[in-house]
Design a protein around this motif. Structure first.
Motif: not given
Length: 130
Positions: A116-117, A122-124, A128-130
């Motif tokens: 989960k961490d 990865e989602d963060q 941030n790159n989007a």
């Protein structure tokens, strides 16, 4: 993409680590007992034909480099492995791993927290790159 043989995978692992190298450089990184130079050269040419390796020519010498990223191959391999042995089910893979390694509930809980961490991180990064 095709699955690599054990010898091909060993050479790709070295090239992924080195980023590029001549056959002699690849051979230096291999563990004992080292195969013959011609054997390594043949396997590298097979990898080239399969589209895994490219090269820069320096006269008669060739400096080889990976064309397939390590992460792409890992993903491909894992999907094939899961499909072949666990019917494509991640749940069956984890269940097998837990039983085979005698993991208790506490260890499984820790494993889930790590996953989960990692997914949150990865989602963060993706956000941030989007």
């Amino acid at each position: 993409m095709k699955e690599l043989t054990k010898a091909e995978e060993e050479i790709m692992q070295i090239l992924w680590k080195m980023k590029k190298g001549f056959v002699k450089d690849i051979l230096e990184e291999m563990s004992e007992p080292k195969p013959a130079y011609n054997t390594v050269s043949t396997v590298v040419r097979i990898l080239e034909k399969k589209g895994f390796v490219g090269y820069n020519a320096f006269g008669k010498s060739h400096e080889y480099y990976p064309l397939v990223a390590e992460d792409k191959y890992k993903s491909f391999f894992l999907k094939n492995f899961m499909s072949g042995y666990f019917g494509g089910s991640f749940e069956k893979l984890v269940s097998f791993f837990a039983k085979d390694n005698n993991l208790d509930v506490k260890e499984l809980d820790q494993l889930m927290r790590h996953v989960k961490d990692d997914l949150k991180e990865e989602d963060q990064r993706d956000g941030n790159n989007a």
